[in-house]
Design an enzyme around this catalytic site. Sequence first.
Site, PDB file in Angstrom:
ATOM      1  N   GLY A 307      42.381  20.678  32.735  1.00 20.35           N
ATOM      2  CA  GLY A 307      41.221  20.630  33.443  1.00 20.35           C
ATOM      3  C   GLY A 307      41.055  19.255  33.960  1.00 20.35           C
ATOM      4  O   GLY A 307      42.231  18.722  34.563  1.00 20.35           O
ATOM      5  N   SER A 308      39.988  18.497  33.833  1.00 18.63           N
ATOM      6  CA  SER A 308      39.646  17.213  34.899  1.00 18.63           C
ATOM      7  C   SER A 308      40.658  16.108  34.423  1.00 18.63           C
ATOM      8  O   SER A 308      40.921  15.091  35.455  1.00 18.63           O
ATOM      9  CB  SER A 308      38.344  16.720  34.728  1.00 18.63           C
ATOM     10  OG  SER A 308      37.398  17.894  35.330  1.00 18.63           O
ATOM     11  N   THR A 309      41.392  16.061  33.474  1.00 17.73           N
ATOM     12  CA  THR A 309      42.338  14.899  33.066  1.00 17.73           C
ATOM     13  C   THR A 309      43.473  15.200  34.339  1.00 17.73           C
ATOM     14  O   THR A 309      44.216  14.152  34.576  1.00 17.73           O
ATOM     15  CB  THR A 309      42.997  14.879  31.635  1.00 17.73           C
ATOM     16  OG1 THR A 309      43.425  16.230  31.394  1.00 17.73           O
ATOM     17  CG2 THR A 309      41.973  14.447  30.819  1.00 17.73           C
TER      18      THR A 309
END
Length: 578
Positions: A307-309
């Site tokens: 995801g956004s990491t």
Amino acid sequence: MLSDNNKIVHRKKILSSFLICTGLFVLLFGRLVYLCVWRADYYAGLATDLHERERSIKAARGRILDRSGKVLADNRTVCTVSVIYNQIKEPERVIEILSRELELTEEYVRKRVEKYSSMERVKSNVDKEVGDRIREYDLAGVKVDEDYKRYYPHDELGSKVLGFTGGDNQGIIGLEVVYDEFLQGQPGKILTVTDAKGIEVESAGERRIEPVAGLDLCISMDLNIQAYATQLARQAMATKQADSVSILAMNPQNGEILAMVNVPEFDLNHPYELPEGTPEDITPEEKQNLLNGIWRNACINDTYEPGSTFKIITAAAGLSAGVVTPESSFQCPGFIIVDDRKIRCHKIAGHGSQDFTHTMMNSCNPALITVGLRLGLDSYYSYFEQFGLKTRTGVDLPGEAGTIMHRKEDMGNVELATVAFGQSFQITPIQLLTTVSSIINGGNRITPHFGVRTQDGDGNVVEEFQYPVKTGIVSAETSATMREILEMVVLEGSGANGRVEGFRVGGKTATSQTLPRGSGRYIASFVGFAPADNPQVIAIAIVNNPQGVYYGSQVAAPIVRQLYENILPYLGVAQTQE
């Protein structure tokens, strides 16, 4: 009467026979001298072997010590009980006593007592107290030898990292198996002399070849940090009724892993115990599958959509290639159209106009997709490989999983867009943390590891372990820019719940949906590092399937914050001067 010629022939025959006999005698005598003098030790050894019975003595396995010398894996003295058929005088009494003391069935013991063999093991890993009681019975033909059993003083702590050993004292999983050659030592022997019937000659006594203890393994894990991270993981799992929680903390400068937590853990002293409620009628195969799942280290063995990491990687690639700067402007209406696909931002109303630093602070999907598309497939895929994401990290634990990524030829703009904000591919937590470390530490891809050195029982260093480092992952300038951006994410952006009073922290949150889409199952995570200007520790918290609120900013970021509030002062990290 023999003629003179015949007499001569006869004498020659006698002389010839005498010479032959003399020659044979000399050869036999020479052979006898050779065997008795020069080969005496060899044949004495064979004779000894023929009349010696051998019992193995296990070597004390090397201990596993944390970074400050605290014992994580040790040994306890136990006993091995064996029987020798030819020496047993009272078989029924032996069967009765061993069955009772060892808590074994009479049928099981009888098979071993009545088996005609040089020596038959009845039971190993017997408590020393029980072994001492059996020895006091003074049963002919029963041998009680002291042995070693692995013992873990902290039970579940670090179970999926340390691993455990089997009945033969060899490593099964974890560090125990990876460093087995250093830990296991060299077994010894007890040798007893027997007569032709296999009965021990009491007057001959015993001969011992002493075992050589294994080397101690010093690892980078810090017992206190591991314990506190485990406490946080258990609290999060209970509070959010999650399936599992993983926490990983590492020094991003050299790859030394300070803590690796995967709850639920298991009791290292009873690794084959199944959870309460497990049906009793499961097959051996079903039991082994359950155990494999219990022993599985999610930080190493399992992959997930980050995801956004993962936007950290996309941002670093964009900055390195020059397709974006911190001041670059982006417009977010709440979605972006890529080919025929409408991909939404998590903020349905959109973020409006923003510079690149704020796109990271806001974790804006359309902006990061735009960066990926600017890079283009060839360049993005090249950076993906340059950052080391297509190769395993080389961590010193078994079963590290590789990245699951599209083949380049199968990727189009839509696949590129989804990868750019951390979806449609999978990596391990250790891979993500290692890659982020290389982006924030100046551009060096370090090798994550636990093993630091081996030492003997007196503390003398035997071997210092070295690990490869790949330089030039990103430039020092790009690394510095990424640290500044990620610090802003924590100061004023979506990672605000990761702020730690008195310390500079950088990081990134993520909320990813597990497959299949629409299942309602999410993974909340947060990667944070400190101090932001000179990172000394980096950590990731991953909460799998939290119930209720499931956002990484609200579920995972507070875990890393609490971890840092406790361990940054402990590690001696200086506070920010106001």
